[in-house]
Design a protein around this motif. Structure first.
Motif, mmCIF file in Angstrom:
data_model
loop_
_atom_site.group_PDB
_atom_site.id
_atom_site.type_symbol
_atom_site.label_atom_id
_atom_site.label_comp_id
_atom_site.label_asym_id
_atom_site.label_seq_id
_atom_site.Cartn_x
_atom_site.Cartn_y
_atom_site.Cartn_z
ATOM 1 N N ILE A 41 0.840 -1.202 0.000
ATOM 2 C CA ILE A 41 0.000 0.000 0.000
ATOM 3 C C ILE A 41 0.875 1.252 0.000
ATOM 4 O O ILE A 41 0.369 2.368 0.077
ATOM 5 C CB ILE A 41 -0.960 0.032 1.212
ATOM 6 N N SER A 42 2.178 1.074 -0.107
ATOM 7 C CA SER A 42 3.126 2.195 -0.046
ATOM 8 C C SER A 42 2.947 3.157 -1.224
ATOM 9 O O SER A 42 2.589 2.748 -2.330
ATOM 10 C CB SER A 42 4.560 1.670 -0.033
ATOM 11 N N LYS A 43 3.253 4.418 -0.974
ATOM 12 C CA LYS A 43 3.146 5.448 -1.998
ATOM 13 C C LYS A 43 4.504 6.010 -2.411
ATOM 14 O O LYS A 43 4.581 7.044 -3.075
ATOM 15 C CB LYS A 43 2.231 6.571 -1.506
ATOM 16 N N SER A 44 5.554 5.336 -2.004
ATOM 17 C CA SER A 44 6.909 5.695 -2.429
ATOM 18 C C SER A 44 7.804 4.494 -2.174
ATOM 19 O O SER A 44 7.458 3.597 -1.397
ATOM 20 C CB SER A 44 7.429 6.917 -1.668
ATOM 21 N N ILE A 45 8.956 4.479 -2.823
ATOM 22 C CA ILE A 45 9.922 3.403 -2.599
ATOM 23 C C ILE A 45 10.459 3.474 -1.169
ATOM 24 O O ILE A 45 10.679 2.452 -0.516
ATOM 25 C CB ILE A 45 11.071 3.480 -3.616
ATOM 26 N N SER A 46 10.644 4.689 -0.666
ATOM 27 C CA SER A 46 11.118 4.867 0.705
ATOM 28 C C SER A 46 10.134 4.253 1.697
ATOM 29 O O SER A 46 10.535 3.548 2.629
ATOM 30 C CB SER A 46 11.302 6.356 1.015
ATOM 31 N N GLU A 47 8.846 4.522 1.489
ATOM 32 C CA GLU A 47 7.823 3.956 2.380
ATOM 33 C C GLU A 47 7.777 2.441 2.248
ATOM 34 O O GLU A 47 7.606 1.733 3.246
ATOM 35 C CB GLU A 47 6.454 4.550 2.058
ATOM 36 N N PHE A 48 7.938 1.956 1.016
ATOM 37 C CA PHE A 48 7.932 0.506 0.809
ATOM 38 C C PHE A 48 8.983 -0.165 1.675
ATOM 39 O O PHE A 48 8.716 -1.193 2.320
ATOM 40 C CB PHE A 48 8.186 0.189 -0.671
ATOM 41 N N TRP A 49 10.183 0.392 1.718
ATOM 42 C CA TRP A 49 11.252 -0.232 2.498
ATOM 43 C C TRP A 49 11.152 0.045 3.990
ATOM 44 O O TRP A 49 11.858 -0.557 4.786
ATOM 45 C CB TRP A 49 12.615 0.169 1.938
ATOM 46 N N ARG A 50 10.261 0.947 4.373
ATOM 47 C CA ARG A 50 9.954 1.080 5.800
ATOM 48 C C ARG A 50 8.940 0.030 6.243
ATOM 49 O O ARG A 50 8.804 -0.247 7.429
ATOM 50 C CB ARG A 50 9.406 2.486 6.108
ATOM 51 N N ARG A 51 8.254 -0.568 5.267
ATOM 52 C CA ARG A 51 7.227 -1.562 5.560
ATOM 53 C C ARG A 51 7.667 -2.984 5.226
ATOM 54 O O ARG A 51 7.100 -3.941 5.739
ATOM 55 C CB ARG A 51 5.949 -1.247 4.755
ATOM 56 N N TRP A 52 8.650 -3.132 4.342
ATOM 57 C CA TRP A 52 9.071 -4.448 3.866
ATOM 58 C C TRP A 52 10.309 -4.914 4.638
ATOM 59 O O TRP A 52 11.303 -4.212 4.723
ATOM 60 C CB TRP A 52 9.376 -4.401 2.369
ATOM 61 N N HIS A 53 10.260 -6.110 5.143
ATOM 62 C CA HIS A 53 11.397 -6.751 5.828
ATOM 63 C C HIS A 53 12.067 -5.781 6.791
ATOM 64 O O HIS A 53 13.262 -5.471 6.679
ATOM 65 C CB HIS A 53 12.403 -7.266 4.804
ATOM 66 N N ILE A 54 11.287 -5.325 7.768
ATOM 67 C CA ILE A 54 11.721 -4.272 8.688
ATOM 68 C C ILE A 54 12.962 -4.683 9.476
ATOM 69 O O ILE A 54 13.868 -3.874 9.699
ATOM 70 C CB ILE A 54 10.562 -3.906 9.634
ATOM 71 N N LEU A 129 0.799 3.430 -7.897
ATOM 72 C CA LEU A 129 1.074 2.738 -9.160
ATOM 73 C C LEU A 129 2.555 2.828 -9.507
ATOM 74 O O LEU A 129 3.168 1.842 -9.945
ATOM 75 C CB LEU A 129 0.233 3.339 -10.287
ATOM 76 N N TYR A 130 3.130 4.002 -9.321
ATOM 77 C CA TYR A 130 4.559 4.194 -9.573
ATOM 78 C C TYR A 130 5.388 3.265 -8.690
ATOM 79 O O TYR A 130 6.327 2.607 -9.153
ATOM 80 C CB TYR A 130 4.917 5.668 -9.330
ATOM 81 N N THR A 131 5.030 3.195 -7.412
ATOM 82 C CA THR A 131 5.765 2.339 -6.473
ATOM 83 C C THR A 131 5.651 0.879 -6.856
ATOM 84 O O THR A 131 6.658 0.154 -6.931
ATOM 85 C CB THR A 131 5.237 2.539 -5.037
ATOM 86 N N MET A 132 4.427 0.422 -7.117
ATOM 87 C CA MET A 132 4.219 -0.994 -7.421
ATOM 88 C C MET A 132 4.825 -1.390 -8.760
ATOM 89 O O MET A 132 5.256 -2.535 -8.936
ATOM 90 C CB MET A 132 2.722 -1.329 -7.398
ATOM 91 N N PHE A 133 4.885 -0.467 -9.703
ATOM 92 C CA PHE A 133 5.511 -0.772 -10.986
ATOM 93 C C PHE A 133 6.970 -1.153 -10.786
ATOM 94 O O PHE A 133 7.427 -2.194 -11.268
ATOM 95 C CB PHE A 133 5.406 0.436 -11.927
ATOM 96 N N PHE A 134 7.702 -0.334 -10.042
ATOM 97 C CA PHE A 134 9.124 -0.615 -9.835
ATOM 98 C C PHE A 134 9.337 -1.798 -8.892
ATOM 99 O O PHE A 134 10.310 -2.546 -9.044
ATOM 100 C CB PHE A 134 9.842 0.630 -9.319
ATOM 101 N N VAL A 135 8.448 -1.973 -7.929
ATOM 102 C CA VAL A 135 8.547 -3.141 -7.051
ATOM 103 C C VAL A 135 8.389 -4.422 -7.862
ATOM 104 O O VAL A 135 9.161 -5.380 -7.707
ATOM 105 C CB VAL A 135 7.480 -3.074 -5.931
ATOM 106 N N MET A 136 7.423 -4.443 -8.763
ATOM 107 C CA MET A 136 7.205 -5.635 -9.602
ATOM 108 C C MET A 136 8.369 -5.860 -10.555
ATOM 109 O O MET A 136 8.787 -7.010 -10.769
ATOM 110 C CB MET A 136 5.894 -5.495 -10.367
ATOM 111 N N MET A 137 8.904 -4.791 -11.137
ATOM 112 C CA MET A 137 10.075 -4.948 -11.999
ATOM 113 C C MET A 137 11.251 -5.506 -11.197
ATOM 114 O O MET A 137 12.026 -6.345 -11.678
ATOM 115 C CB MET A 137 10.472 -3.597 -12.609
ATOM 116 N N GLY A 138 11.348 -5.054 -9.956
ATOM 117 C CA GLY A 138 12.393 -5.566 -9.083
ATOM 118 C C GLY A 138 12.222 -7.044 -8.787
ATOM 119 O O GLY A 138 13.208 -7.801 -8.764
ATOM 120 N N TRP A 139 10.976 -7.477 -8.591
ATOM 121 C CA TRP A 139 10.742 -8.898 -8.312
ATOM 122 C C TRP A 139 11.036 -9.773 -9.522
ATOM 123 O O TRP A 139 11.418 -10.932 -9.366
ATOM 124 C CB TRP A 139 9.310 -9.134 -7.839
ATOM 125 N N VAL A 140 10.881 -9.237 -10.728
ATOM 126 C CA VAL A 140 11.271 -9.991 -11.928
ATOM 127 C C VAL A 140 12.778 -10.248 -11.896
ATOM 128 O O VAL A 140 13.253 -11.362 -12.162
ATOM 129 C CB VAL A 140 10.870 -9.235 -13.214
#
Length: 237
Positions: A41-54, A129-140
């Motif tokens: 549900i993150s709205k930035s890459i920074s927020e994503f990494w504050r929520r992912w694998h803390i 959408l911007y955050t999830m786009f790059f997160v998904m590209m990263g998972w590829v």
């Protein structure tokens, strides 16, 4: 479809593994902090990494980033270097493969753009959408066996080197697994957590909650026995 499926799989694998550790630890008197806080549900890459694998990010912050000087440095060049070291080592930590290193460096570049150019703020209503786009590209990248395989896959996702938008296999898999996709996406949001918080004092709700949890446990056990051996992805790390 493959990228979306892996995006869901790796989240529920990593977060589920952590939740099991938290629950089992509590049975023995240990209290571990939550490790994944609805990162999608993150709205930035920074927020994503504050929520992912803390726990992992906290370790890198405490033992790598801060000893290097953190953000309290005299120049932007030194700050960029500190962030680079952290994300290069984050990639290396996941495995001795160029895919992991490029994956880590991709996040380094994105975080630098957010920090100095506020790229996330420029996305406006499309931040998620911007955050999830790059997160998904990263998972590829993360899932691929090599950089060349990742490049071929990403090219195909955008219509290069393939015929048409979808084929019979896509339609077949979509029909077969549509319920999994819907439930997986819904569970990426704190919908059920919020419902539980609102109705947790209601006796009827609590009874239904217990029945549903027992039903999910029963179905999970059935799936485990009916499918081939499928260990946690996290065992690889």
């Amino acid at each position: 479809m493959g990228a979306i499926a892996y995006t869901l799989q790796i989240f529920f694998d990593f977060a589920g593994y952590s939740d099991m550790a938290i629950g089992l630890g509590r049975m023995f008197g240990f209290h571990f902090l939550e490790n994944f806080k609805y990162p999608y549900i993150s709205k930035s890459i920074s927020e994503f990494w504050r929520r992912w694998h803390i726990s992992l990010q906290t370790w890198f912050k405490d033992y790598i980033y801060i000893p290097l000087g953190g953000s309290r440095v005299n120049s932007k060049a030194r700050l960029v270097f500190n962030i680079f070291v952290v994300w290069f080592l984050t990639g290396v930590w996941h495995g001795a493969n160029w895919t992991f290193i490029v994956w880590g460096l991709m996040y380094f570049v994105l975080l630098i753009f957010e920090k100095f150019f506020h790229m996330d703020e420029k996305m406006g209503k499309f931040k998620n959408l911007y955050t999830m786009f790059f997160v998904m590209m990263g998972w590829v990248l993360f899932r691929s066996d090599s950089l060349s395989a990742a490049l071929v896959y990403i090219r195909s996702m955008f219509g290069f080197g393939c015929k048409g938008f979808m084929d019979a296999y896509v339609i077949q898999y979509f029909k077969q697994y549509i319920l999994y996709f819907i439930m997986g996406i819904l569970c990426c949001f704190p919908i059920f957590k919020n419902i539980n918080r609102i109705f947790k004092k209601n006796m009827v709700y609590n009874l239904l909650y217990v029945v549903c949890m027992c039903g999910i446990l029963y179905l999970s056990i059935i799936f485990i026995f009916s499918n081939a051996y499928n260990p946690f992805i996290y065992f690889n790390f």
